[in-house]
Design an enzyme around this catalytic site. Structure first.
Site, PDB file in Angstrom:
ATOM      1  N   ASN A  79       0.883  -1.172   0.000  1.00 28.50           N
ATOM      2  CA  ASN A  79       0.000   0.000   0.000  1.00 28.50           C
ATOM      3  C   ASN A  79       0.919   1.220   0.000  1.00 28.50           C
ATOM      4  O   ASN A  79       1.486   1.568   1.034  1.00 28.50           O
ATOM      5  CB  ASN A  79      -0.895  -0.030   1.253  1.00 28.50           C
ATOM      6  CG  ASN A  79      -1.732   1.232   1.376  1.00 28.50           C
ATOM      7  OD1 ASN A  79      -1.763   2.070   0.467  1.00 28.50           O
ATOM      8  ND2 ASN A  79      -2.430   1.375   2.496  1.00 28.50           N
ATOM      9  N   TRP A  80       1.050   1.825  -1.171  1.00 25.21           N
ATOM     10  CA  TRP A  80       2.004   2.946  -1.297  1.00 25.21           C
ATOM     11  C   TRP A  80       1.499   4.216  -0.641  1.00 25.21           C
ATOM     12  O   TRP A  80       2.236   5.182  -0.494  1.00 25.21           O
ATOM     13  CB  TRP A  80       2.305   3.203  -2.779  1.00 25.21           C
ATOM     14  CG  TRP A  80       3.073   2.110  -3.463  1.00 25.21           C
ATOM     15  CD1 TRP A  80       3.614   0.985  -2.890  1.00 25.21           C
ATOM     16  CD2 TRP A  80       3.403   2.034  -4.865  1.00 25.21           C
ATOM     17  NE1 TRP A  80       4.250   0.230  -3.839  1.00 25.21           N
ATOM     18  CE2 TRP A  80       4.138   0.844  -5.055  1.00 25.21           C
ATOM     19  CE3 TRP A  80       3.145   2.846  -5.968  1.00 25.21           C
ATOM     20  CZ2 TRP A  80       4.620   0.460  -6.316  1.00 25.21           C
ATOM     21  CZ3 TRP A  80       3.615   2.474  -7.219  1.00 25.21           C
ATOM     22  CH2 TRP A  80       4.348   1.291  -7.378  1.00 25.21           C
ATOM     23  N   LYS A  81       0.219   4.239  -0.278  1.00 23.47           N
ATOM     24  CA  LYS A  81      -0.400   5.429   0.331  1.00 23.47           C
ATOM     25  C   LYS A  81      -0.137   6.659  -0.558  1.00 23.47           C
ATOM     26  O   LYS A  81      -0.021   6.510  -1.779  1.00 23.47           O
ATOM     27  CB  LYS A  81       0.081   5.602   1.776  1.00 23.47           C
ATOM     28  CG  LYS A  81      -0.141   4.318   2.601  1.00 23.47           C
ATOM     29  CD  LYS A  81      -0.003   4.496   4.084  1.00 23.47           C
ATOM     30  CE  LYS A  81      -0.245   3.168   4.789  1.00 23.47           C
ATOM     31  NZ  LYS A  81      -0.184   3.261   6.251  1.00 23.47           N
ATOM     32  N   HIS A 133      -9.547   1.306   4.958  1.00 21.40           N
ATOM     33  CA  HIS A 133      -8.266   1.460   5.655  1.00 21.40           C
ATOM     34  C   HIS A 133      -8.465   2.389   6.855  1.00 21.40           C
ATOM     35  O   HIS A 133      -9.271   3.328   6.792  1.00 21.40           O
ATOM     36  CB  HIS A 133      -7.216   2.043   4.693  1.00 21.40           C
ATOM     37  CG  HIS A 133      -5.840   1.979   5.276  1.00 21.40           C
ATOM     38  ND1 HIS A 133      -5.394   2.902   6.193  1.00 21.40           N
ATOM     39  CD2 HIS A 133      -4.834   1.088   5.105  1.00 21.40           C
ATOM     40  CE1 HIS A 133      -4.154   2.575   6.550  1.00 21.40           C
ATOM     41  NE2 HIS A 133      -3.796   1.475   5.915  1.00 21.40           N
ATOM     42  N   GLU A 156      -6.836   4.777   7.925  1.00 19.54           N
ATOM     43  CA  GLU A 156      -6.632   6.208   7.636  1.00 19.54           C
ATOM     44  C   GLU A 156      -7.874   6.800   6.967  1.00 19.54           C
ATOM     45  O   GLU A 156      -8.213   7.966   7.184  1.00 19.54           O
ATOM     46  CB  GLU A 156      -5.371   6.385   6.772  1.00 19.54           C
ATOM     47  CG  GLU A 156      -4.108   6.135   7.600  1.00 19.54           C
ATOM     48  CD  GLU A 156      -2.953   5.502   6.848  1.00 19.54           C
ATOM     49  OE1 GLU A 156      -2.935   5.538   5.610  1.00 19.54           O
ATOM     50  OE2 GLU A 156      -2.047   4.966   7.528  1.00 19.54           O
ATOM     51  N   GLU A 195      -5.449  -4.919  10.492  1.00 21.19           N
ATOM     52  CA  GLU A 195      -4.442  -3.879  10.692  1.00 21.19           C
ATOM     53  C   GLU A 195      -4.728  -3.159  12.003  1.00 21.19           C
ATOM     54  O   GLU A 195      -5.537  -2.215  12.030  1.00 21.19           O
ATOM     55  CB  GLU A 195      -4.487  -2.861   9.539  1.00 21.19           C
ATOM     56  CG  GLU A 195      -4.182  -3.452   8.179  1.00 21.19           C
ATOM     57  CD  GLU A 195      -3.513  -2.447   7.254  1.00 21.19           C
ATOM     58  OE1 GLU A 195      -2.520  -2.829   6.630  1.00 21.19           O
ATOM     59  OE2 GLU A 195      -3.965  -1.293   7.174  1.00 21.19           O
ATOM     60  N   GLY A 202       2.451   2.250  10.885  1.00 20.31           N
ATOM     61  CA  GLY A 202       3.407   3.346  10.761  1.00 20.31           C
ATOM     62  C   GLY A 202       4.108   3.697  12.058  1.00 20.31           C
ATOM     63  O   GLY A 202       4.758   4.731  12.168  1.00 20.31           O
ATOM     64  N   SER A 251       3.413  -2.181  10.385  1.00 23.19           N
ATOM     65  CA  SER A 251       4.858  -2.251  10.634  1.00 23.19           C
ATOM     66  C   SER A 251       5.472  -3.602  10.282  1.00 23.19           C
ATOM     67  O   SER A 251       6.367  -4.088  10.978  1.00 23.19           O
ATOM     68  CB  SER A 251       5.179  -1.866  12.090  1.00 23.19           C
ATOM     69  OG  SER A 251       4.785  -0.520  12.332  1.00 23.19           O
ATOM     70  N   GLY A 270       2.824  -1.150   4.295  1.00 25.50           N
ATOM     71  CA  GLY A 270       2.869   0.283   4.027  1.00 25.50           C
ATOM     72  C   GLY A 270       4.281   0.737   3.711  1.00 25.50           C
ATOM     73  O   GLY A 270       4.811   0.500   2.618  1.00 25.50           O
ATOM     74  N   GLY A 271       4.921   1.376   4.688  1.00 26.63           N
ATOM     75  CA  GLY A 271       6.231   1.994   4.478  1.00 26.63           C
ATOM     76  C   GLY A 271       7.254   1.098   3.791  1.00 26.63           C
ATOM     77  O   GLY A 271       7.966   1.543   2.879  1.00 26.63           O
TER      78      GLY A 271
HETATM   79  P1  13P Z   1       3.011   0.347   7.727  1.00 27.58           P
HETATM   80  O1  13P Z   1       3.509  -0.932   7.126  1.00 27.58           O
HETATM   81  O2  13P Z   1       3.745   1.565   7.256  1.00 27.58           O
HETATM   82  O3  13P Z   1       2.882   0.268   9.222  1.00 27.58           O
HETATM   83  O4  13P Z   1       1.500   0.570   7.179  1.00 27.58           O
HETATM   84  C1  13P Z   1       0.615  -0.487   7.235  1.00 27.58           C
HETATM   85  C2  13P Z   1      -0.588  -0.138   6.460  1.00 27.58           C
HETATM   86  O5  13P Z   1      -1.321   0.767   6.810  1.00 27.58           O
HETATM   87  C3  13P Z   1      -0.844  -0.889   5.224  1.00 27.58           C
HETATM   88  O6  13P Z   1      -2.108  -0.622   4.726  1.00 27.58           O
END
Ligand code: 13P
Length: 256
Positions: free
Chosen positions: A9-11, A95, A97, A167, A173, A210, A231-232
C-alpha cells in the site's frame, strides 16, 4: 490451499517517475517468486502508468480506495468502473486512515465493498482496533462490528470473495508490530466469526502494521496469517522483495 498474498500500500507517496522506477526494480526479483501472489496499490493518478509497467507480469495492480457511488456528480470520486478500466484487480476499502482521517463509517465501507465486487475487483477490507480499544479489551467487538457491516450489506458469501486485512491501528506506521501471537489470535477470531467452515477456510486474512523484512517470516508462519498488507516497507524495493520472499518461504495453509 490458501496461497499467500503480499500487497504493497504505497499510500500518498512518490512521483510518477519514482513509481515507475519502483516497479522496474520489483519485477525481476518478484517474477522469480512463484509460490505466492503479489500486488501493489498505487495512488490514483499513477494507476494507468503502473499498470502499464506491470503488464505481462504476475504482479497485480490495486487501488487504495473506491467510491461508494456508481457514477455521477461526486466531485473527486473514483468509481469501481474506473478502477476496473485502469486494470486494477484489487482495491483497499476501509483502511484505518480512511476511517479516522476521512470519517468513513462502517456503512460507507460496506457500500464501497459492494461497489468493488460489482465491478469484479477484489476488495481488501481493512479492520482493526485502536490502542485504547485494545487496552479496554474490546478488540473482538470492534473487529466483529466492522465485519458485520459488510456481512449484513453484502452477505457472508461476499466476504469470502474479498480479502481481509487485520491492521491494528496502533501498529500502523509506528514501528510497533503486533507479535505473531497477537496477530494469530485476531486472525483466528476473524475466521471463527465467519462461522461457515468452508467459507472461513478459504478466506485470505492478511496482517498489516509495521511489517518489515526482519519480522515478516515469523508473522507469515502463523496458521491463520495468509500474507501481509505492507505500508512503508513497500516503498523500498529490497525491503518489499524480502517480505515477499518470506511469504514464498512460508508454508501454504491447508484449508480447515
Ligand atoms: P506500515 O507498514 O507503514 O505500518 O503501514 C501499514 C498499512 O497501513 C498498510 O495498509
Amino acid at each position: 490451499m490458501r496461497v499467500k498474498l503480499v500487497a504493497g500500500n504505497w499510500k500518498m507517496n512518490g512521483t510518477l517517475a519514482s513509481s515507475q522506477a519502483l516497479v522496474k526494480a520489483l519485477l525481476p526479483p518478484l517474477s522469480a517468486l512463484k509460490r505466492a501472489h503479489y500486488a501493489v496499490c498505487a495512488p490514483f493518478p499513477y494507476l494507468a502508468a503502473v499498470g502499464q509497467a506491470l503488464r505481462g507480469s504476475d504482479v497485480a495492480l490495486g487501488a487504495q480506495d473506491v467510491s461508494q457511488f456508481e457514477d455521477g456528480a461526486y466531485t473527486g470520486g473514483v468509481s469501481g468502473a474506473m478502477l476496473a478500466d485502469c486494470g486494477c484487480r484489487y482495491v483497499i476499502v476501509g483502511h484505518s486512515e480512511r476511517r479516522s482521517v476521512f470519517g468513513e463509517g462502517d456503512e460507507t465501507v460496506a457500500l464501497k465493498y459492494a461497489q468493488a465486487l460489482k465491478h469484479r475487483l477484489t476488495p481488501i477490507l481493512c479492520v482493526g482496533e485502536t490502542l485504547a480499544e485494545r487496552e479496554s479489551g474490546v478488540t473482538e467487538e470492534v473487529v466483529g462490528r466492522q465485519l458485520n457491516a459488510v456481512i449484513q450489506r453484502c452477505g457472508l458469501a461476499a466476504l469470502a470473495q474479498g480479502v481481509i486485512a487485520y491492521e491494528p491501528v496502533w501498529a500502523i506506521g509506528t514501528g510497533r508490530t503486533a507479535t505473531p501471537q497477537q496477530a494469530q489470535a485476531v486472525h483466528s477470531f476473524i475466521r471463527g466469526h465467519v462461522g461457515d467452515r468452508r467459507l472461513a477456510g478459504s478466506l485470505l486474512i492478511l496482517y498489516g502494521g509495521s511489517v518489515k523484512a526482519n519480522n515478516a517470516a515469523q508473522l507469515f508462519a502463523m496458521a491463520d496469517v495468509d500474507g501481509g498488507l505492507i505500508g512503508g516497507a513497500s516503498l523500498v524495493a529490497d525491503e518489499f522483495v524480502a517480505i515477499c520472499s518470506a511469504a514464498q518461504g512460508a508454508k501454504e495453509t491447508v484449508k480447515t
